[in-house]
Design an enzyme around this catalytic site. Structure first.
Site, mmCIF file in Angstrom:
data_model
loop_
_atom_site.group_PDB
_atom_site.id
_atom_site.type_symbol
_atom_site.label_atom_id
_atom_site.label_comp_id
_atom_site.label_asym_id
_atom_site.label_seq_id
_atom_site.Cartn_x
_atom_site.Cartn_y
_atom_site.Cartn_z
ATOM 1 N N THR A 1 0.826 -1.028 0.113
ATOM 2 C CA THR A 1 -0.088 -0.103 0.018
ATOM 3 C C THR A 1 0.982 1.056 -0.046
ATOM 4 O O THR A 1 2.038 1.188 0.275
ATOM 5 C CB THR A 1 -0.905 -0.123 1.225
ATOM 6 O OG1 THR A 1 -1.311 -1.268 1.312
ATOM 7 C CG2 THR A 1 -1.854 1.197 1.428
ATOM 8 N N ARG B 1 -13.190 -7.527 -3.611
ATOM 9 C CA ARG B 1 -12.499 -7.488 -2.235
ATOM 10 C C ARG B 1 -12.054 -5.965 -2.248
ATOM 11 O O ARG B 1 -11.178 -5.261 -2.892
ATOM 12 C CB ARG B 1 -11.284 -8.243 -2.132
ATOM 13 C CG ARG B 1 -10.531 -8.294 -0.615
ATOM 14 C CD ARG B 1 -9.403 -7.316 -0.807
ATOM 15 N NE ARG B 1 -8.909 -7.475 0.839
ATOM 16 C CZ ARG B 1 -7.665 -6.697 1.037
ATOM 17 N NH1 ARG B 1 -7.060 -6.030 0.058
ATOM 18 N NH2 ARG B 1 -7.351 -6.928 2.039
ATOM 19 N N GLY C 1 -10.247 -3.341 0.848
ATOM 20 C CA GLY C 1 -9.519 -3.715 2.241
ATOM 21 C C GLY C 1 -9.542 -2.383 2.867
ATOM 22 O O GLY C 1 -10.725 -1.601 3.018
ATOM 23 N N ASP C 2 -8.572 -2.100 3.954
ATOM 24 C CA ASP C 2 -8.820 -1.042 4.729
ATOM 25 C C ASP C 2 -8.620 0.393 4.192
ATOM 26 O O ASP C 2 -8.921 1.441 4.523
ATOM 27 C CB ASP C 2 -7.807 -0.977 5.912
ATOM 28 C CG ASP C 2 -6.272 -1.155 5.541
ATOM 29 O OD1 ASP C 2 -6.099 -1.823 4.503
ATOM 30 O OD2 ASP C 2 -5.636 -0.575 6.351
ATOM 31 N N GLY D 1 -0.946 -3.030 5.546
ATOM 32 C CA GLY D 1 -0.732 -4.529 6.032
ATOM 33 C C GLY D 1 -1.975 -5.458 5.917
ATOM 34 O O GLY D 1 -2.604 -5.117 4.611
ATOM 35 N N THR D 2 -2.090 -6.144 6.596
ATOM 36 C CA THR D 2 -3.303 -7.348 6.346
ATOM 37 C C THR D 2 -4.541 -6.404 6.569
ATOM 38 O O THR D 2 -5.303 -6.262 7.816
ATOM 39 C CB THR D 2 -3.254 -8.462 7.228
ATOM 40 O OG1 THR D 2 -2.869 -7.981 8.511
ATOM 41 C CG2 THR D 2 -2.330 -9.329 6.969
ATOM 42 N N GLY D 3 -5.124 -5.915 5.511
ATOM 43 C CA GLY D 3 -6.113 -4.859 5.636
ATOM 44 C C GLY D 3 -7.464 -5.386 6.282
ATOM 45 O O GLY D 3 -7.906 -4.504 7.125
#
Lengths: 312, 312
Positions: A179, A207, A209-210, A231-233
């Protein structure tokens, strides 16, 4: 040196000294330094935090090294679906786009949403129509493609790292997350944040994400802090990671450092979240915490030398 | 009477006694009572909070009186774009869909995302493909249409209340907002929340509001509270209204009542936000605050009589 400052990131993940060649490392360092110093010069000339984070993220989108705009990762459909958000800490206005395929700079589309609509988030074709109605050019989706990202898709597909599995496989984004983002405090004391991404390699189309969600991957509030996450959204969404930094500072009176420790080193890992964030508070303090092996990052105060980092 | 409890809402807005005929009012009261009592009976039989809020919202989607599922409002394109979210306070897992057009019950699709994917939010066709791959039927978009909603679209279009204006018109949702939602605490002490909506009449296609976003229009955390919101979605997004209730309780040690006052009566109106929310905390306290003229709402503790309200 003033407390006008910019910080940027180009993603967090499993970046180890052995995996990055000296030539490649040099490319990253030069790109990060160029972009952070561009933002720094804008701040020194009195530009607003909002303009500075927008321009820094636009440059990160233009750079094929980073997973946003040109150089974005591929979905399982071998397309690119891009997300971006920008938030103004003065007005608490935010603009965001999700799942756009034909806009060269998603962060500029997000900025358009912020400034020319009463809305916060537009998705897909609706977002593209909105941008086109305001004169933004439509580009082919393959503009974003690079041979490196296609190789990563093939590798992910070969390894069966597919998000199309019926099993709810845990997200292991160590090797494929990325990101970009920027946060800034300008000479007037205003804060702003921007985040942009291509998402995850081999992701399920649709999908989100954040990154495009205010409070999850992007947040700015003059009363507290500006934050951009990577990161891992999904875990950042479930914990409202960006807003949580602000809430811990406002409601629990934590320092920026302590709020970052709590979120990045405690709350995110508890739910399996890895990655990091960049933040600047209203006093101009900067934090760049991450719990992964590395995070592409840089910051620069107005009138001072810039600082670039990759590894822990 | 136990502290297992369900609360539901069917939207907030300009609901005045003079605008609602006695017959119409009776329809709303009966629908709310039936749905809240269905949830109440499930709780009494030991159902999980997650199952109870999912079923309550499914029933609200099925009821043409409310702006979600059947009876959803029309976009400017004369289509329906539906959003939903469900969150489990025990695991902090969430599932959501945005901008789906062909799934009869968006909340069931959100539940599928929660349970059968590592993701939190899927949008548009990607969400529909995901659901279809798991056996969910595809329906025609006009399944959601009702004559009342078409009349509302015509009225909005005639009044020029279009979100396609180039000017950034302030959102005045007093007369056209609506969302449904449910929160519950089960006999085991677990909390859950669910929210579903058709959005705003005459909305720009692609506009996503707070309903499908964890922390904005929907949030649940066993440590604090479960919340479902309804109102001017953009302001709820910018303030992270649902998560803010939780943060104020966890970090500032506010009671549920005081946290609701702060968010609904102070923070939202400051940014021009109108609407309300329903919430149940970990001890089973219920709050149903709103700053608009009315909110369709009901709650019922296990083993007690249910309570239904519309006006202030």
């Amino acid at each position: 040196m003033s407390n006008a400052v910019i910080a940027i990131h180009g993603g967090a993940g499993a970046i180890s000294r052995t995996s990055l060649s000296p030539e490649r490392e040099k490319e990253y360092v030069e790109a990060l330094a160029f972009i952070v110093e561009t933002g720094q010069h804008m701040l020194e000339q009195g530009a607003s935090a909002l303009d500075v984070v927008t321009e820094a993220v636009r440059l990160l989108e233009e750079c094929p090294l980073f997973n946003a705009g040109i150089g974005a990762v591929f979905t399982a459909d071998e397309t690119h679906e891009l997300d971006a958000c920008v938030m103004d800490g003065y007005s608490l206005h935010a603009g965001a786009v999700a799942g756009v395929k034909h806009l060269r700079n998603p962060v500029l589309a997000a900025r358009l949403v912020l400034e020319q609509s009463p809305h916060v988030l537009l998705m897909g074709e609706g977002a593209e129509r909105f941008a086109a109605d305001r004169g933004m050019a439509r580009v082919n989706n393959d503009l974003f493609s690079t041979p490196e990202r296609l190789a990563q898709l093939r590798q992910a597909q070969a390894a069966g790292e597919t998000q199309l599995d019926h099993s709810a496989a845990p997200l292991d984004e160590q090797t494929k997350m990325g990101t970009v983002g920027a946060v800034a405090r300008d000479l007037a004391g205003n804060l702003a944040a921007a985040t942009s991404t291509g998402g995850m390699t081999n992701k399920l189309p649709g999908r989100v994400g954040d990154s495009p969600l205010p409070g999850a991957g992007c947040y700015a509030n003059n009363a507290s802090v500006a934050v951009s996450c990577t990161g891992t959204g999904e875990v950042f969404m479930r914990t409202l990671a960006a807003y949580d930094i602000s809430a811990l500072m406002e409601y629990s009176d934590l320092s920026l450092h302590d709020a970052c420790e709590r979120v990045v080193m405690e709350k995110l890992p508890t739910l399996g979240g890895s990655g990091g964030l960049i933040a600047v508070d209203r006093e101009g303090n900067v934090a760049l915490p991450f719990n992964s092996e590395g995070m592409y990052r840089a910051y620069a105060y107005a009138g001072d030398t810039s600082s670039v980092g990759i590894y822990r």
